[in-house]
Design a protein around this motif. Sequence first.
Motif, PDB file in Angstrom:
ATOM      1  N   THR A 196       4.797   3.048 -14.586  1.00  0.00           N
ATOM      2  CA  THR A 196       3.624   2.393 -14.474  1.00  0.00           C
ATOM      3  C   THR A 196       2.523   3.215 -14.191  1.00  0.00           C
ATOM      4  OG1 THR A 196       4.874   1.854 -12.872  1.00  0.00           O
ATOM      5  CG2 THR A 196       3.376   0.385 -13.586  1.00  0.00           C
ATOM      6  N   VAL A 197       2.767   4.134 -13.647  1.00  0.00           N
ATOM      7  CA  VAL A 197       1.797   4.889 -13.109  1.00  0.00           C
ATOM      8  C   VAL A 197       0.532   4.714 -13.711  1.00  0.00           C
ATOM      9  CG1 VAL A 197       1.044   6.948 -12.856  1.00  0.00           C
ATOM     10  CG2 VAL A 197       3.398   6.459 -13.183  1.00  0.00           C
ATOM     11  N   ASP A 198      -0.333   4.456 -13.035  1.00  0.00           N
ATOM     12  CA  ASP A 198      -1.587   4.278 -13.627  1.00  0.00           C
ATOM     13  C   ASP A 198      -2.089   5.604 -13.886  1.00  0.00           C
ATOM     14  OD1 ASP A 198      -1.088   2.148 -12.882  1.00  0.00           O
ATOM     15  OD2 ASP A 198      -2.168   2.128 -11.112  1.00  0.00           O
ATOM     16  N   HIS A 199      -2.867   5.564 -14.768  1.00  0.00           N
ATOM     17  CA  HIS A 199      -3.386   6.844 -15.062  1.00  0.00           C
ATOM     18  C   HIS A 199      -4.184   7.299 -13.883  1.00  0.00           C
ATOM     19  CE1 HIS A 199      -4.683  10.036 -17.264  1.00  0.00           C
ATOM     20  NE2 HIS A 199      -5.909   9.785 -16.988  1.00  0.00           N
ATOM     21  N   SER A 200      -4.865   6.390 -13.333  1.00  0.00           N
ATOM     22  CA  SER A 200      -5.699   6.783 -12.225  1.00  0.00           C
ATOM     23  C   SER A 200      -4.884   7.328 -11.094  1.00  0.00           C
ATOM     24  CB  SER A 200      -6.491   5.611 -11.715  1.00  0.00           C
ATOM     25  OG  SER A 200      -5.607   4.663 -11.198  1.00  0.00           O
ATOM     26  N   LYS A 201      -3.794   6.752 -10.911  1.00  0.00           N
ATOM     27  CA  LYS A 201      -3.002   7.195  -9.820  1.00  0.00           C
ATOM     28  C   LYS A 201      -2.562   8.603 -10.066  1.00  0.00           C
ATOM     29  CE  LYS A 201       0.001   5.022  -6.968  1.00  0.00           C
ATOM     30  NZ  LYS A 201       0.649   3.841  -6.837  1.00  0.00           N
TER      31      LYS A 201
ATOM     32  N   LYS B 210      -3.996  10.676 -11.767  1.00  0.00           N
ATOM     33  CA  LYS B 210      -5.122  11.557 -11.630  1.00  0.00           C
ATOM     34  C   LYS B 210      -5.397  11.903 -10.190  1.00  0.00           C
ATOM     35  CE  LYS B 210      -9.627  11.448 -12.915  1.00  0.00           C
ATOM     36  NZ  LYS B 210     -10.805  10.709 -13.218  1.00  0.00           N
ATOM     37  N   THR B 211      -5.289  10.909  -9.392  1.00  0.00           N
ATOM     38  CA  THR B 211      -5.530  11.138  -7.975  1.00  0.00           C
ATOM     39  C   THR B 211      -4.486  12.088  -7.411  1.00  0.00           C
ATOM     40  OG1 THR B 211      -6.491   8.982  -7.673  1.00  0.00           O
ATOM     41  CG2 THR B 211      -5.611  10.037  -5.738  1.00  0.00           C
TER      42      THR B 211
END
Length: 860
Positions: free
Chosen positions: A288-293, A295-296
């Motif tokens: 799922t990992v968000d992409h944002s995650k 990225k963070t």
Amino acid sequence: ENIFDRSRMAPKTPIKNEPVDLSKQKGCTPERNAITPVKLVDRPQPDPWTPTANLKMLISAASPDMRDREKKKELFRPIENSEQSDTPDLSQYDMAEDSTVDEFEKQRPSRKQKSLGLLCQKFLARYPSYPLSTEKTTISLDEVASILGVERRRIYDIVNVLESLHLVSRVAKNQYCWHGRHNLTQTLRTLQEAGELQYGELMLLQHKEQDLEYKFGERKKDTIPDSQDGPLLDLSEPDCTSASANSRKDKSLRIMSQKFVMLFLVSKTKIVTLDIAAKILIEETQDTVDHSKFKTKVRRLYDIANVLTSLSLIKKVHVTEERGRKPAFKWIGPVEFPGKTDEPRGHSPMSDLLPGTQRGASATGKQRFTRHASFNGAQPCEGAKRKVSSEPSSPRQERQDEYCSKMINLTAVCRQEIEEDTRNPSIKSPLSLLPVPGDSDFCVNPLPQAAFPVVQADVPSLSLPNGVSSQALHPCVPAASKTENGKPALLSNQPFLCFPSSSLFMLCGGLQENTPPGMGAAGKGSTDAAGPSCGSRRSASPSTPTGHDEPPAKKPSVEQSDVPLSLVVPKKPFETPKAESTPGSGCTSAENLEAFPLDLASPVAPEAADKESTKPLDSQEQEKWSQNKDPDEPSLGKEHLSKENANQLFLPQYLYVQPAAGLSSFNFLLSANQAPGAVSLAASQLPSLSVPCVVVPSAALASFPLVCSPTVTSPLSPAPEGSFSAASSVNFSVPGLAPAAPVLIGPTAVVAPGVPAAPPEPQQPPAPALHLSPALAGPCGALKLDSPVCLGHPVTLLKLQQPSSAPLTPKSIRPARHEAFFKTPGSLGDPVTWKKNEGNQTRSVSSVQRRLEISSTSPD
DNA sequence: CGATCCCGCCACATT
DNA sequence: AATGTGGCGGGATCG
């Protein structure tokens, strides 16, 4: 160059922050002062144009080092601190002023100048890599921030990473204690071991898939009801997110940092790409990992990487994969840690850190309270607290665990091609456990306890393997030795085995007391044998012990190690993953580390002892812990022996602990087998109590008293500090424990002392209790322990649940993992024994046994 | 344009 | 409520 500009500019900028107040800073220790003569100036307010600029100026003015550094280096590269600096400054100053002044625009400090890496170098330059053991240097965040001209926030970034490697430990609010790299080797070793557990498999596979991640199954945890482990692991992780309950913070940079380091240590190539690391660290979510995650996560990794780069542990490289080049970092620090290395806890190795600060506990994430609890428990001693008023600790403790881990896939890591280097084949060895000793005072931390729980479990598994390994190091050890015949011997070799006895031993020895922790360093140590003092921690030599990382042999040894281990080792590739899910275990890694110290110490100690004995260096340290140790034992038979021993151990042996002073009436019985864990715990935690212990062969408890000094004594109670220390270990202090832990035992297998058990909270009786007798629990919790209760049960193990500690247990989890590894098919053998729950631990044991071929039966 | 990663808001924890 | 900590991610720089 820019720098200069900056300086000049500085004055102008408006400041925002700035704060600087020097006022507080007090200082630190003498040393420090010495080092940095200047502090800073004053001035805060100014008119500077840039916010930070002024600060910087000030800073630079203040600290020579910095300035040098700045100039010299650009970014990363290591710095050594040198001190040369001073002189230049002035000139610089001048220069700066002249020239630039106006331009500030242009010059702006350039982002690089403000980089975390550079800042970290400056920070590191201020303190000696290998400070004398004697004194501890304290670091005031405010002071440092102002000196370095940055906001405090940035300092936290640095300190958090350093703390994860035990280069510093938090003492109180705004105050950190500088330890330097003395324990770095040990810390790394611990991380490596933990990493193997967690990621080992992956690594093995590594090549295989890159990213694969499996999911580790779901963690199982099923078994474990309560505790800790489960939680940790499992949950753990969510990474963030939610925040919610668990503390989000837990995870944090510290943990991430440890995991990141683990990846390097486990990787054969020693190169890890950021994206892989990020994926792994994200754990679950990956998909799922968000992409944002993601990225963070990567962002954070950069932060960590900058600090590690400044420490010269890694360097940036690029790997080319199919897709192209990817940023990656290569480990350039020590690779192997021969078995032991340090150990010594004498000083305060990491353990201190760990425990002290946060690490220890852990347990579940959620409950934060725990901390408190733990404190309580632990604290009893005044010592602990004494130091700082505000201790930081409490709070954090837990975190670590938390999410431990989930492990993941790392796999990929290796494979790529790296640009810079090639890969090395090397590798790691396996596991040894770590020995870490704990202790120490410096840190003060109260919480040690937590740790150990875990330990046990782990240990066992691993241990043996290396011969080398041994990590033993620890101090602990031997004292008792003998308890039962052979056992002790066993101990030495095997980790596991040892425990029980060892633990006891330790206790006993400890009893004596230790000298006050503080004592002078040198003096005390004197001999090993004699040494009752264990506690002292450090005796002496500052550096010696561990030997710094550097020197140590890093590599050389490495190879060897691996082989040996095999037994236990972890390798279990796939299975593991799921199997154990490892919930806990894995996770904890970090914690484990922390924990280890404690636990390990004891258990392991024996081994350590051996080695050490062998070694020269450690002598000091040895002394410490060893106090009593019997060198003899060490024997070396190590493996073989150990096995045997192990068997023995497993046999139904129990330890009995009598009530001692501290406890009042506490009696414990430990099963030899599992006990280890239990025992260990105890030891670790409690600083204070000493209890006499007895071991009982199987049935008879009563009879033997072995060792231990009955009285405890520990006047001082070293608790705080000492606790770990060898000495400490010795003692049991139960205070904290006691309450918490219920030592009792469950009739059967108990499982877990370590692992499973861990109840999440102290307060509660652990439910987990799986086996525990309820009754006990109650009492125990109270602290009071009634011994009687325990006794009653025949078999039993101990488990301690500590209140606070409980949480800790999670760490224990790890063990579980081991199990997993171990888990053999057959393990199930004993019905009784293995319950599911415990399974983990127990299991591990069993498996071990199996390996060993133990016949042991169940107790009773 | 992707890799880095500074900056500092803001939530949470501790006082 | 104030202050300490530190997660987090926008968006500026670098290369």
